[in-house]
Design a protein around this motif. Structure first.
Motif, PDB file in Angstrom:
ATOM      1  N   PRO A   1       0.853  -1.024  -0.178  1.00  0.00           N
ATOM      2  CA  PRO A   1       0.078   0.027   0.022  1.00  0.00           C
ATOM      3  C   PRO A   1       0.685   1.193  -0.046  1.00  0.00           C
ATOM      4  CG  PRO A   1      -0.795  -1.816   1.557  1.00  0.00           C
ATOM      5  CD  PRO A   1       0.622  -2.149   1.251  1.00  0.00           C
ATOM      6  N   MET A   2       1.969   1.262   0.671  1.00  0.00           N
ATOM      7  CA  MET A   2       2.673   2.605   0.737  1.00  0.00           C
ATOM      8  C   MET A   2       3.503   2.980  -0.544  1.00  0.00           C
ATOM      9  SD  MET A   2       4.769   2.265   4.549  1.00  0.00           S
ATOM     10  CE  MET A   2       4.295   2.365   5.891  1.00  0.00           C
ATOM     11  N   LEU A   3       3.997   1.790  -0.918  1.00  0.00           N
ATOM     12  CA  LEU A   3       4.493   2.046  -2.628  1.00  0.00           C
ATOM     13  C   LEU A   3       3.581   2.447  -3.551  1.00  0.00           C
ATOM     14  CD1 LEU A   3       6.910  -1.022  -2.994  1.00  0.00           C
ATOM     15  CD2 LEU A   3       7.602   1.135  -2.528  1.00  0.00           C
ATOM     16  N   GLN A   4       2.203   1.960  -3.477  1.00  0.00           N
ATOM     17  CA  GLN A   4       1.287   2.778  -4.131  1.00  0.00           C
ATOM     18  C   GLN A   4       0.828   3.920  -3.970  1.00  0.00           C
ATOM     19  OE1 GLN A   4      -1.807  -0.956  -3.743  1.00  0.00           O
ATOM     20  NE2 GLN A   4      -1.906  -0.604  -5.943  1.00  0.00           N
TER      21      GLN A   4
ATOM     22  N   GLY B   1       2.539   8.405   4.144  1.00  0.00           N
ATOM     23  CA  GLY B   1       2.495   6.950   3.668  1.00  0.00           C
ATOM     24  C   GLY B   1       2.034   6.115   4.771  1.00  0.00           C
ATOM     25  N   ALA B   2       2.356   6.259   6.057  1.00  0.00           N
ATOM     26  CA  ALA B   2       1.881   5.696   7.198  1.00  0.00           C
ATOM     27  C   ALA B   2       0.350   5.820   7.381  1.00  0.00           C
ATOM     28  CB  ALA B   2       2.559   6.167   8.447  1.00  0.00           C
ATOM     29  N   ASP B   3       0.048   6.933   7.196  1.00  0.00           N
ATOM     30  CA  ASP B   3      -1.346   7.110   7.304  1.00  0.00           C
ATOM     31  C   ASP B   3      -2.401   6.493   6.316  1.00  0.00           C
ATOM     32  OD1 ASP B   3      -3.610   8.966   8.389  1.00  0.00           O
ATOM     33  OD2 ASP B   3      -3.740   9.518   6.473  1.00  0.00           O
ATOM     34  N   TYR B   4      -1.754   6.173   5.026  1.00  0.00           N
ATOM     35  CA  TYR B   4      -2.431   5.559   4.014  1.00  0.00           C
ATOM     36  C   TYR B   4      -2.591   4.104   4.203  1.00  0.00           C
ATOM     37  CZ  TYR B   4      -3.625   3.914  -0.642  1.00  0.00           C
ATOM     38  OH  TYR B   4      -4.386   3.322  -1.717  1.00  0.00           O
ATOM     39  N   ALA B   5      -1.407   3.658   4.948  1.00  0.00           N
ATOM     40  CA  ALA B   5      -1.291   2.153   5.264  1.00  0.00           C
ATOM     41  C   ALA B   5      -2.198   1.977   6.580  1.00  0.00           C
ATOM     42  CB  ALA B   5       0.050   1.800   5.461  1.00  0.00           C
TER      43      ALA B   5
END
Length: 926
Positions: free
Chosen positions: A303-306, A401-405
């Protein structure tokens, strides 16, 4: 690299600090000016003519080309074809672990020269007997002969003297065969050891702009990793040894410090990025993988890479993403392109024994390193003086990125605690430094190491709307154009300003009072930050350079006379107002709150009436004030009081409303600031008043049933620290239950740090020895880390002295953990003077053994001196500096200066505020 670790980490190699590949002879190369040549006598060593220069390298002003740490631009590397063969067993004839290898470097001559310099980190490395340095001309070029070569110890160069000159515009190939020790020094190509199921195992690992085709020869049954995907793996026999030969796809054009290669018998788990043929793998010790400790990192990586592909508007540049947890790794993590290396605590998560804090660490460190795959790797800074361009941006984007994951964690709010408040504390010192220094200020390895600090990681994102990227389509376009223009190349900070300025000029309705360059350079090229003072009666606003000690002298000149263009985002009476660059409106009887949601990098002071209105509002209904600003009010008030801008009692009064507060961030802000009072007074009579203060007992009573997990942890921890008897008994009982049944730990993972520490502090030798046994037997790195920290909590002096001795014994404490262990002991009020005596007595050994460029030296000095607040301690610090001037302090040089500055400020603050603090707590208790 991972934020949060830069103070306690070493990049793992001196060569890396100079932009070099670690552990290989042909690492980074450049020819230098032909007007200065060696006149030394030649002598043969290992079949190669070598030279030992005499005295010039010790002069303060370099005279010879090989005495400069930074490579010149006479040669430009095109590719490094490297073959390495690490032996994971001891060599029978030398008694050492060794590696051998070959290197072919293709380079272009940019300026005519007859010298070649090669960064060579492993100075015990030798060119194999019978194999001289071989220089070949390409495309019709004629290569001059090699006259001699030698190792230059101080600057870590292999110097090659040529009989003739290389021709500008021509290309050449330099070939070598070499051998070196695979030592356990955490530098370059080094050895990591661990025990699994009673068997000792060895890992060969490294940290390292050109293209790199890499081949690794390794023992059968082991696996080889490098930056690219493996394209061929064959079993073969070399010199009678049955080995495996793994060849990797050539890397993208990249900086040499991002090269990595690892040989181990690790296992892995696999995933991929949806809609993108990118292989994702997590590697670790076989037992850790088998027990599922890599799944959390794997689950959040995709998810982070996306997310980053969308945020940067650029696809992930490589074919695979390997992440590996190493038992021995001096850094927290390192963003090697395609092969990110971590400490085990930063990548592995065990749901059964790890805390939610450990999980958050994995999430944010992985997010930080993956953010670097674009900002730092795809586009790299030109030189280390602009390190913040890499690390600061990654520190910001990691929260996104952390919030997205993990969208339910609200982790973006924590940036105020983890970044802003932390960097404020350092940037308020007269010995701080600008984000961007002049290139000539950052050359030596220790100077580069010093750049890996709180300023570089945490300051860059604040200061103006331009420096905190808003998630708009326009900003995404800016990032895309910037990354696209400079892909596989280097930049300086002004390149980013150019792209932001284009966005301003091409966005309808968008305007700034000055150019992006004018605004941002004030935050980049001068250190510190302002305190903005607002008089709500007149609407008058002023700014002043904020210094924690207002009497300190700022020696560093400023191109802008320490003034900034400050964005004022504010609210009045609970209503958000339009952002201004200057506040013009009077407040009347309503309260005014500036720096709404801490969108700017500055502190705010008000007239006394407005402070009173804010405190009254917090008491009446604190939820009217935004969460982040409640934490800001407390942090600003306490630091303004330390700087003698407002009264200390006023700062303390901002905490009274906390009995109604249920959110973590304001409480954490208050506890961090009250911790300063504890450090200043826990060796004197004021501490007794602090311990019985109702404000502290209520923490335990209020939050043991709180819904917010981190508040529960804080409540128990702080109550124990303040001597609440119920807390001491509870933690001791839980720990005793574990001692009675070592195979079943009844302590909840989220409470282990607190329980272990306080039970050991309340106990004696029996508790300490039990914890030591559990530490030595721990197979989960996070569990071992909790126990290692807790062992420093004992109040028994001889146990602390024994633990200090253990810290320098690699058989007991891993080298990567030495300096942090000493710092843990110094955090203990009993252990602080013992740790201080210990490092003073052994500084030369610590400095030599653990590396002059070690990032952890700054953390060590900060940790040991954090309580210093007497004239005697200041005198000791100055004597320590004088006594060890010949040894040096490496990356701790600036930390030592700052320790003296902070100690002087503490002395004054204690003298001026001790009575006020005692009286206030005395009144609160009655």
């Amino acid at each position: 690299m991972a934020k949060g670790f830069y103070i306690s980490k070493n990049m793992g190699l001196a060569g890396l600090l100079m932009g070099a590949v670690a552990g290989v002879v042909i690492i980074a190369l450049a020819a230098v000016y032909d007007k200065e040549k060696t006149k030394n006598q030649n002598k043969p060593v290992d079949g190669v003519t070598t030279v030992s220069p005499t005295t010039s390298s010790t002069l303060s002003t370099p005279k010879n080309p090989w005495e400069y740490y930074r490579l010149p631009d006479s040669l430009s590397p095109v590719s490094y074809n490297i073959t390495l063969w690490p032996r994971l067993v001891v060599n029978a004839s030398t008694g050492l672990y060794i590696f051998t290898g070959q290197s072919d470097v293709v380079f272009r001559c940019e300026k005519e020269t007859d010298l070649i310099l090669i960064h060579c980190n492993k100075l015990n490395l030798t060119l194999l007997s019978g194999h001289r340095v071989r220089l070949t001309g390409l495309d019709g070029a004629t290569a001059p002969n090699v006259i001699s070569s030698w190792l230059q110890v101080k600057t870590e160069y292999l110097v090659i003297q040529l009989k003739g000159k290389l021709a500008a515009g021509k290309s050449y190939r330099l070939s070598t065969d070499f051998q070196g020790e695979l030592a356990d020094d955490l530098k370059g190509f080094y050895r990591s050891e661990y025990t699994e199921d009673g068997v000792k195992k060895v890992v060969a690992t490294s940290q390292m702009q050109a293209v790199f085709p890499v081949t690794l020869i390794h023992q059968r049954g082991t696996v080889a990793l490098s930056n690219g995907r493996d394209v061929e793996t064959v079993n073969t026999t070399i010199d009678g040894a049955e080995v495996t030969k793994t060849r990797f796809e050539p890397t993208k054009r990249m900086s040499t410090y991002l090269l990595a290669f690892i040989v181990s018998d690790f296992a892995h788990i696999t995933g991929s990025i949806e809609n993108n043929n990118v292989l994702v793998r997590i590697w670790a010790r076989r037992k850790a993988i088998a027990e599922g400790h890599g799944y959390y990192a794997l689950n959040v990586t995709g998810p982070m890479l996306q997310f980053y592909e969308g945020y940067y508007n650029a696809s992930y540049p490589l074919s695979k993403s390997d992440q590996i947890a190493l038992p021995d790794f001096s850094a927290g993590a390192m963003e090697n392109w395609g092969l990110i290396t971590y400490r085990e605590t930063a990548l592995l998560y065990d749901p059964a024994s790890s805390s939610v804090g450990n999980k958050e660490t994995v999430l944010t460190v992985v997010a930080h390193e993956l953010a670097h795959m674009w900002f730092g790797n795809l586009v790299t800074l030109r030189w280390w003086n602009d390190l913040w361009l890499n690390e600061g941006f990654a520190s910001y984007v990691e929260y996104l990125g952390a919030d997205y994951a993990e969208p339910t964690w609200n982790i973006k709010e924590l940036i105020i605690l983890y970044e802003v408040h932390k960097v404020f504390a350092v940037d308020a010192l007269a010995s701080s430094h600008p984000l961007s220094r002049k290139e000539e200020e950052v050359n030596r390895p220790d100077e580069i190491s010093e750049m890996f600090n709180t300023i570089s990681y945490s300051k860059v994102l604040y200061g103006s709307p331009c420096s905190r990227p808003s998630p708009t389509a326009r900003f995404y376009m800016v990032l895309h154009s910037y990354l696209n223009e400079f892909a596989f190349n280097n930049t300086v900070y002004s390149d980013l300003w150019d792209h932001l300025q284009k966005a301003v000029l091409t966005t309808p309705g968008m305007s700034l009072p000055h150019t992006v360059h004018d605004i941002m350079n004030r935050w980049i090229l001068q250190m510190g930050f302002p305190v903005v003072t607002i008089d709500t009666a007149t609407g008058h606003i002023t700014q002043k350079h904020f210094l924690l000690d207002p009497d300190s002298v700022v020696d560093r000149p400023s191109p802008y006379n320490y003034t900034w263009m400050v964005p004022i985002k504010w609210m009045k009476g609970g209503v958000e107002r339009e952002q201004h660059w200057l506040l013009q409106e009077t407040a009347g009887s309503e309260w005014v709150l500036a720096n709404l949601n801490v969108s700017g990098y500055y502190r705010v002071n008000y007239d006394t009436d407005n402070w009173e209105r804010l405190i009254n509002q917090l008491t009446a209904d604190h939820t009217v004030i935004p969460l982040i600003n409640r934490a800001q009010i407390v942090d600003d008030a306490f630091n303004l009081a330390r700087a003698k801008v407002i009264n200390t009692t006023l700062a303390l009064r901002t905490t009274r409303y906390l009995s109604q507060e249920r959110d973590y961030i304001p409480w954490e802000s208050a506890i961090r600031n009250l911790n300063y009072y504890i450090l200043m007074f826990d060796r004197g009579q004021v501490y007794g008043m602090l311990q019985v203060g109702s404000s502290y007992n209520m923490i335990y009573q209020t939050f043991t049933v709180a819904e917010v997990l981190y508040n529960q942890i804080n409540a128990i921890s702080f109550a124990c620290r303040m001597g609440v008897e119920r807390c001491r008994v509870l933690t001791s009982v839980w720990f005793r239950e574990w001692m009675l049944n070592p195979d079943h730990n009844p302590i909840h993972p989220n409470l282990k740090t607190t329980v272990y520490c306080n039970a050991i502090a309340a106990g004696g030798v029996e508790e300490w020895d039990f914890a030591w046994t559990m530490f030595k037997n721990a197979t989960v790195a996070t569990e071992a880390a909790k126990l290692r920290s807790a062992l420093a909590c004992t109040k028994v002096p001889w146990l602390l002295n024994r633990y200090l001795d253990y810290s320098l014994d690699p058989a007991k404490i891993r080298k990567q953990d030495c300096t942090s262990t000493i710092s843990y002991i110094a955090h203990n009020v009993v252990g602080m003077p013992l740790a201080w005596d210990f490092i003073r007595a052994r500084w030369s050994y610590i400095y030599t053994e653990y590396g002059g460029g070690s990032f952890s030296f700054s953390n060590l000095i900060n940790g040991v001196t954090r309580r210093f607040s007497t004239e005697f301690e200041l005198k000791q610090l100055k004597q320590f500096k004088e006594d060890n001037a010949g040894v040096g302090f490496g990356s701790g040089t600036l930390a030592l200066e700052q320790a003296m500055e902070k100690t002087a400020a503490n002395i004054k603050w204690v003298a001026e505020n001790q009575e006020q603090v005692m009286n206030w707590f005395s009144n609160e208790c009655t």
